[in-house]
Every structure is written in structure tokens, then in C-alpha cells.
Design a protein around this motif. Structure first.
Motif, mmCIF file in Angstrom:
data_model
loop_
_atom_site.group_PDB
_atom_site.id
_atom_site.type_symbol
_atom_site.label_atom_id
_atom_site.label_comp_id
_atom_site.label_asym_id
_atom_site.label_seq_id
_atom_site.Cartn_x
_atom_site.Cartn_y
_atom_site.Cartn_z
ATOM 1 N N ALA A 17 53.822 46.300 50.962
ATOM 2 C CA ALA A 17 53.717 45.124 50.091
ATOM 3 C C ALA A 17 52.318 44.517 50.160
ATOM 4 O O ALA A 17 51.795 44.030 49.155
ATOM 5 N N GLU A 41 55.739 37.362 45.518
ATOM 6 C CA GLU A 41 57.146 37.564 45.877
ATOM 7 C C GLU A 41 57.964 37.981 44.651
ATOM 8 O O GLU A 41 58.950 38.695 44.771
ATOM 9 N N LYS A 44 58.145 41.953 43.944
ATOM 10 C CA LYS A 44 58.766 42.891 44.878
ATOM 11 C C LYS A 44 59.988 43.564 44.249
ATOM 12 O O LYS A 44 60.839 42.909 43.666
ATOM 13 N N ALA A 172 64.999 43.219 48.946
ATOM 14 C CA ALA A 172 64.797 42.330 47.802
ATOM 15 C C ALA A 172 66.138 41.981 47.161
ATOM 16 O O ALA A 172 67.063 42.802 47.150
#
Length: 216
Positions: A17, A41, A44, A172
């Protein structure tokens, strides 16, 4: 009795990430859109083009580029990302992953990768674990991205099992939603935000008992 394990890649097997963030941040800077860690965020678990669309919308530039230009931007981001991945080694596996895969293989429980990343085979090769996966879903064959369950259904098909016979691992919310939508048992790997709907959560795979998971 479960018959297979299906893993997301980023945030579950390894943490790339940070490389995605650097590549998107730098591309954003070029086109005048600020991409910070908080906004990252939202990127993701979704595809490259979906990520780009979100970035452009975030900067109010969703109508500024043609499809050809957007594809060129996405390709530029990926080139930068792959350059950053060159430094990956087996030391970049997240805690407990190697031991979990070894235990699964010892019990002849097949494993598959269900990731939106088109670079998954390359990443697994760099991590030294590609041979431990019986299948890797090709994102190019998918019609819908997560939270649609299609990728997890395809992963189960690669293992010749039904979705409900598998355990899925995700970090996620979109992934957890996709896992549950096809009747699969969901393990949420926590890295910050809570994962709603997961059947079981952990912070790393060292916390899991493979025999107990197979009985779920």
C-alpha cells in the motif's frame, strides 16, 4: 470442513500500500490533485482505473481527460509502482504468512489469490511464495470489482471448490463485503478501520489457528 484458502494480496500477504500511495501521490502532484494518506484509504482494494477516477473526482478534474489520456496516466502510475516494487524480498511478507502457507500446503489445502492487482504474479515471485498458490485470479477477466463477489467466486473455481467451502482473507471493507456476498467465511485482517461483517478478525496471521479455521 473448509477445503481452501483465498487471499487478497495488499495488506494480507504483504504491504505494498505504501508503494501505491507514493505512486498515486506523485501522479496526483503532476496533474494538480493532492493525494494524502487519508484520501488514499479510499483507494485500497479497488482497480487502477477506479482509483484514478476517484482521484480525478477528488480534484474536480473528472472531465479534464479523455479515456486515452486516463489510460496513459494509469499506465504511468503503474510503471512507477513496479519500479518501487523492485526492492521487495521475502522479508516483506507480513508476519505469519509464510508459516500459514506452509501449514496449508502440508495439509494439502490449496490457496488462491483474489486481488485487483495486475502485478500479483510479479509481487508473489519477489516475495518467494508464488509456488505456494494453486491459482491467481486474472483481474483482466473480471467484469466487476470488489465489493462484487465475482473475484472470490472465480478464485474458488480455480481451486475447484464452492465459495462456501473456502475461507477468504481481506483487509478492506469492499473485500469483506465481496467475500460475504458469495457465502464465504471471512477473516478480516485489521490495519486501522474496523471491518464490518467479518466472521473473524485478527491483526496478523500469527493469531490464527489453521485447524480451527478448517472446521468453520
Amino acid at each position: 470442513m473448509k477445503k481452501g484458502f483465498i487471499f487478497d494480496l495488499d495488506g494480507v500477504i504483504t504491504d505494498t500500500a505504501k508503494y501505491h500511495f507514493i505512486a498515486w501521490r506523485d501522479l496526483g502532484a503532476e496533474i494538480g490533485v493532492a493525494v494524502d494518506l487519508k484520501f488514499n484509504e479510499q483507494l485500497k482494494g479497488i482497480s487502477r482505473m477506479d482509483s484514478l477516477d476517484r482521484i480525478l473526482a477528488h480534484g474536480g478534474k473528472e472531465n479534464d481527460f479523455t479515456m486515452d489520456q486516463k489510460e496513459a496516466l494509469a499506465a504511468k502510475k503503474n510503471t512507477h509502482y513496479v519500479e518501487l516494487l523492485q526492492s521487495l524480498t521475502p522479508q516483506d511478507l507480513l508476519p505469519g504468512v509464510k508459516e500459514f502457507l506452509d501449514a496449508a500446503n502440508a495439509k494439502q489445502i490449496p490457496c488462491a489469490i483474489a486481488s485487483a492487482s495486475k502485478n500479483a504474479p510479479f509481487i508473489l515471485e519477489k516475495l518467494g511464495v508464488k509456488d505456494q498458490f494453486a491459482g491467481i485470479v486474472d483481474p483482466a477477466t473480471l467484469h466487476k470489482g470488489k465489493p462484487d463477489p465475482e473475484i472470490f467466486v472465480k478464485a474458488a473455481e480455480l481451486l475447484n471448490i464452492k465459495p462456501e467451502e473456502a475461507v477468504g482473507f481481506e483487509d478492506a471493507q469492499a473485500g469483506i463485503d465481496g467475500i460475504k456476498a458469495c457465502g464465504m467465511y471471512a477473516v478480516g485482517v485489521l490495519s486501522g478501520e474496523p471491518l464490518h461483517g467479518a466472521d473473524l478478525t485478527c491483526h496478523e496471521l500469527t493469531e490464527l489457528n489453521i485447524d480451527e479455521l478448517l472446521q468453520k
